[in-house]
Design an enzyme around this catalytic site. Structure first.
Site, PDB file in Angstrom:
ATOM      1  N   GLY A 211      -4.455   5.750   7.793  1.00 12.45           N
ATOM      2  CA  GLY A 211      -5.315   5.622   7.801  1.00 12.45           C
ATOM      3  C   GLY A 211      -5.423   3.715   7.252  1.00 12.45           C
ATOM      4  O   GLY A 211      -4.233   3.374   7.490  1.00 12.45           O
TER       5      GLY A 211
ATOM      6  N   GLY B  84      -5.802   0.650   2.070  1.00 14.43           N
ATOM      7  CA  GLY B  84      -6.679   0.770   0.382  1.00 14.43           C
ATOM      8  C   GLY B  84      -7.028   2.162   1.137  1.00 14.43           C
ATOM      9  O   GLY B  84      -7.699   2.378  -0.337  1.00 14.43           O
TER      10      GLY B  84
ATOM     11  N   LYS C  83      -2.888   5.413   1.388  1.00 10.37           N
ATOM     12  CA  LYS C  83      -1.912   6.819   2.082  1.00 10.37           C
ATOM     13  C   LYS C  83      -0.199   5.928   1.100  1.00 10.37           C
ATOM     14  O   LYS C  83       0.205   6.798   0.341  1.00 10.37           O
ATOM     15  CB  LYS C  83      -1.351   5.966   3.630  1.00 10.37           C
ATOM     16  CG  LYS C  83      -2.042   5.446   3.922  1.00 10.37           C
ATOM     17  CD  LYS C  83      -2.214   4.748   5.212  1.00 10.37           C
ATOM     18  CE  LYS C  83      -1.680   3.283   4.999  1.00 10.37           C
ATOM     19  NZ  LYS C  83      -3.030   2.466   4.587  1.00 10.37           N
ATOM     20  N   SER C  84      -0.275   4.694   0.267  1.00  6.28           N
ATOM     21  CA  SER C  84       1.498   5.109  -0.514  1.00  6.28           C
ATOM     22  C   SER C  84       0.521   5.757  -1.952  1.00  6.28           C
ATOM     23  O   SER C  84       1.183   6.038  -1.887  1.00  6.28           O
ATOM     24  CB  SER C  84       1.172   3.331  -1.373  1.00  6.28           C
ATOM     25  OG  SER C  84       1.310   2.963   0.342  1.00  6.28           O
TER      26      SER C  84
ATOM     27  N   SER D 148      -0.276   2.788  10.797  1.00  6.29           N
ATOM     28  CA  SER D 148      -0.420   3.294  12.522  1.00  6.29           C
ATOM     29  C   SER D 148      -1.684   3.226  13.114  1.00  6.29           C
ATOM     30  O   SER D 148      -2.211   5.253  13.064  1.00  6.29           O
ATOM     31  CB  SER D 148       0.061   5.227  12.272  1.00  6.29           C
ATOM     32  OG  SER D 148      -0.322   5.784  11.194  1.00  6.29           O
TER      33      SER D 148
HETATM   34  N1  LIG Z   1      -2.665  -8.312  10.082  1.00  2.00           N
HETATM   35  C1  LIG Z   1      -2.536  -6.502   9.423  1.00  2.00           C
HETATM   36  N2  LIG Z   1      -3.730  -5.751   9.838  1.00  2.00           N
HETATM   37  C2  LIG Z   1      -3.168  -4.583   8.190  1.00  2.00           C
HETATM   38  N3  LIG Z   1      -2.079  -4.858   7.958  1.00  2.00           N
HETATM   39  C3  LIG Z   1      -1.062  -5.712   7.330  1.00  2.00           C
HETATM   40  C4  LIG Z   1      -1.593  -6.925   8.363  1.00  2.00           C
HETATM   41  N4  LIG Z   1      -1.352  -7.690   7.419  1.00  2.00           N
HETATM   42  C5  LIG Z   1      -0.353  -7.725   6.324  1.00  2.00           C
HETATM   43  N5  LIG Z   1      -1.001  -6.276   6.081  1.00  2.00           N
HETATM   44  C6  LIG Z   1      -0.214  -5.146   5.236  1.00  2.00           C
HETATM   45  O1  LIG Z   1       0.407  -5.015   5.780  1.00  2.00           O
HETATM   46  C7  LIG Z   1       0.730  -2.887   5.638  1.00  2.00           C
HETATM   47  C8  LIG Z   1       0.593  -2.710   7.023  1.00  2.00           C
HETATM   48  O2  LIG Z   1       1.620  -2.481   7.709  1.00  2.00           O
HETATM   49  P1  LIG Z   1       1.640  -1.497   8.488  1.00  2.00           P
HETATM   50  O3  LIG Z   1       3.113  -0.767   9.035  1.00  2.00           O
HETATM   51  O4  LIG Z   1       2.080   0.196   7.677  1.00  2.00           O
HETATM   52  O5  LIG Z   1       0.863  -1.485   9.730  1.00  2.00           O
HETATM   53  S1  LIG Z   1       0.897  -0.808  11.647  1.00  2.00           S
HETATM   54  O6  LIG Z   1       1.173   0.737  11.578  1.00  2.00           O
HETATM   55  O7  LIG Z   1       1.748  -0.937  12.181  1.00  2.00           O
HETATM   56  O8  LIG Z   1      -0.304  -0.818  11.972  1.00  2.00           O
HETATM   57  C9  LIG Z   1      -0.406  -3.182   4.704  1.00  2.00           C
HETATM   58  O9  LIG Z   1      -0.969  -2.520   4.287  1.00  2.00           O
HETATM   59  P2  LIG Z   1      -1.508  -0.790   3.193  1.00  2.00           P
HETATM   60  O10 LIG Z   1      -2.817  -1.356   2.859  1.00  2.00           O
HETATM   61  O11 LIG Z   1      -0.540  -0.226   2.327  1.00  2.00           O
HETATM   62  O12 LIG Z   1      -1.879  -0.377   4.857  1.00  2.00           O
HETATM   63  C10 LIG Z   1      -0.567  -4.553   4.062  1.00  2.00           C
HETATM   64  O13 LIG Z   1      -0.416  -4.798   3.119  1.00  2.00           O
HETATM   65  N1  LIG Z   2      -8.177  10.041  -3.748  1.00  2.00           N
HETATM   66  C1  LIG Z   2      -7.524   8.839  -3.450  1.00  2.00           C
HETATM   67  N2  LIG Z   2      -6.159   9.219  -3.351  1.00  2.00           N
HETATM   68  C2  LIG Z   2      -5.888   8.263  -3.284  1.00  2.00           C
HETATM   69  N3  LIG Z   2      -6.157   6.964  -3.380  1.00  2.00           N
HETATM   70  C3  LIG Z   2      -6.964   6.558  -4.487  1.00  2.00           C
HETATM   71  C4  LIG Z   2      -8.399   8.216  -4.395  1.00  2.00           C
HETATM   72  N4  LIG Z   2      -8.656   7.439  -4.964  1.00  2.00           N
HETATM   73  C5  LIG Z   2      -9.257   6.216  -5.608  1.00  2.00           C
HETATM   74  N5  LIG Z   2      -7.895   5.962  -5.044  1.00  2.00           N
HETATM   75  C6  LIG Z   2      -7.430   4.379  -5.139  1.00  2.00           C
HETATM   76  O1  LIG Z   2      -7.452   3.281  -3.594  1.00  2.00           O
HETATM   77  C7  LIG Z   2      -6.530   3.367  -4.001  1.00  2.00           C
HETATM   78  C8  LIG Z   2      -5.008   2.747  -3.169  1.00  2.00           C
HETATM   79  O2  LIG Z   2      -4.541   2.353  -2.522  1.00  2.00           O
HETATM   80  P1  LIG Z   2      -3.135   2.306  -1.846  1.00  2.00           P
HETATM   81  O3  LIG Z   2      -2.641   4.017  -2.227  1.00  2.00           O
HETATM   82  O4  LIG Z   2      -2.341   1.165  -1.505  1.00  2.00           O
HETATM   83  O5  LIG Z   2      -3.973   2.692   0.415  1.00  2.00           O
HETATM   84  P2  LIG Z   2      -2.951   1.965   0.992  1.00  2.00           P
HETATM   85  O6  LIG Z   2      -1.274   2.465   0.842  1.00  2.00           O
HETATM   86  O7  LIG Z   2      -3.435   3.049   1.928  1.00  2.00           O
HETATM   87  O8  LIG Z   2      -2.767   0.682   1.776  1.00  2.00           O
HETATM   88  C9  LIG Z   2      -5.535   2.711  -4.781  1.00  2.00           C
HETATM   89  O9  LIG Z   2      -5.547   2.035  -6.518  1.00  2.00           O
HETATM   90  C10 LIG Z   2      -5.963   3.882  -5.827  1.00  2.00           C
HETATM   91  O10 LIG Z   2      -5.775   4.375  -7.206  1.00  2.00           O
END
Ligand SMILES: Nc1ncnc2c1ncn2[C@@H]1O[C@H](COP(=O)(O)OS(=O)(=O)O)[C@@H](OP(=O)(O)O)[C@H]1O
Ligand SMILES: Nc1ncnc2c1ncn2[C@@H]1O[C@H](COP(=O)(O)OP(=O)(O)O)[C@@H](O)[C@H]1O
EC number: 2.7.1.25
Length: 221
Positions: free
Chosen positions: A53, A56, A59-60, A127
């Site tokens: 996804g 934000g 996922k985490s 991904s």
């Molecule tokens: N350009 C760009 N695009 C997207 N995300 C970025 C970028 N630069 C840094 N970040 C940070 O890196 C996290 C994503 O890394 P991933 O290894 O999950 O990315 S990927 O699957 O290879 O596309 C992503 O974490 P999540 O927010 O948890 O998704 C960001 O914190």
């Molecule tokens: N149903 C839900 N499942 C997961 N996160 C949620 C949900 N509703 C609200 N949130 C909020 O959305 C945000 C997701 O952030 P994060 O887990 O770091 O996303 P990602 O790992 O995809 O970047 C967190 O602040 C979390 O508390």
């Protein structure tokens, strides 16, 4: 159960691997402590729960919340998280399409090792490419890969802006940012789609745990 590792290698070769296999004079060493013996010891099967996804989308948060519940019920678990893996195993990779493909390839191989270890491995990577996710699915037996699509609108992800990255991407400080200047291909047939912009975290976790029960990864409640 996992297929013969040698078959997996030739299968990977026929699919044109991204990294050429350069270590040609190697012979697979079979373990006496097999996956099925490890699974017996653990009391559950090994599986990959793959969260995909936008940044934000949750996922985490979901991977760790589900892990917590599994841990409390006695499962062997591990979370592979994009941000963390990019500090080590994938520290040499950026965010071009090619780098993301290699990132997911490595993570898929790492996840496969965890499955061989009889572990429930939860992966939290954007991904963004369907092909890359399908390649990971193909590395594993059909039952061993469960894809969870964390569906959340770009608007909501941007509103959450958990790490302030969207703001920086909009300001042009981060290039190739998923959803803004880099594509995200939504899964066409995920095992589960969780609408994290409308569901509570608890409800989302329950949906995932129910799926794991249905798939006999964990015992029925
Ligand atoms: N350009 C760009 N695009 C997207 N995300 C970025 C970028 N630069 C840094 N970040 C940070 O890196 C996290 C994503 O890394 P991933 O290894 O999950 O990315 S990927 O699957 O290879 O596309 C992503 O974490 P999540 O927010 O948890 O998704 C960001 O914190
Ligand atoms: N149903 C839900 N499942 C997961 N996160 C949620 C949900 N509703 C609200 N949130 C909020 O959305 C945000 C997701 O952030 P994060 O887990 O770091 O996303 P990602 O790992 O995809 O970047 C967190 O602040 C979390 O508390």
């Amino acid at each position: 159960m996992s297929s013969c590792p040698i078959a997996a290698v030739s299968c990977a070769q026929s699919r044109k691997p991204i990294v050429n296999i350069k270590s040609s004079n190697t012979v697979w060493h079979h373990a006496t402590v097999t996956r099925s013996r490890r699974e017996q010891l653990n009391g559950h099967k090994g599986v990959v729960v793959w969260f995909t996804g936008l940044s934000g989308s949750g996922k985490s948060t979901l991977a760790h919340a589900v892990e917590e519940r599994l841990y409390q019920s006695g499962c062997r678990t591990f979370v592979l998280d994009g941000d963390n893996v990019r500090h080590g195993l994938c520290a040499d990779l950026g965010f071009s399409d090619e780098a993301r493909t290699e990132n997911i390839r490595r993570v898929g191989e790492a996840a496969k090792l965890f499955v061989e270890a009889g572990t429930v491995v939860l992966t939290a990577f954007i991904s963004p490419f369907q092909n890359d996710r399908e390649r990971v699915r193909a590395l594993l037996a059909a039952d061993d890969f469960i894809e969870i699509y964390c569906h959340c609108s770009l608007e909501m992800c941007e509103q959450r802006d958990v790490k302030g990255l969207y703001k920086r991407a909009r300001a042009g400080e981060i290039s190739h940012f998923t959803g803004i200047s880099s594509p995200y291909e939504a899964p066409t047939a995920p095992d589960l789609k969780v609408n994290t912009d409308s569901l509570s975290l608890n409800d989302s976790v329950e949906l995932i745990l129910n799926l794991l029960r249905e798939r006999s990864v964990i015992a029925a409640a």
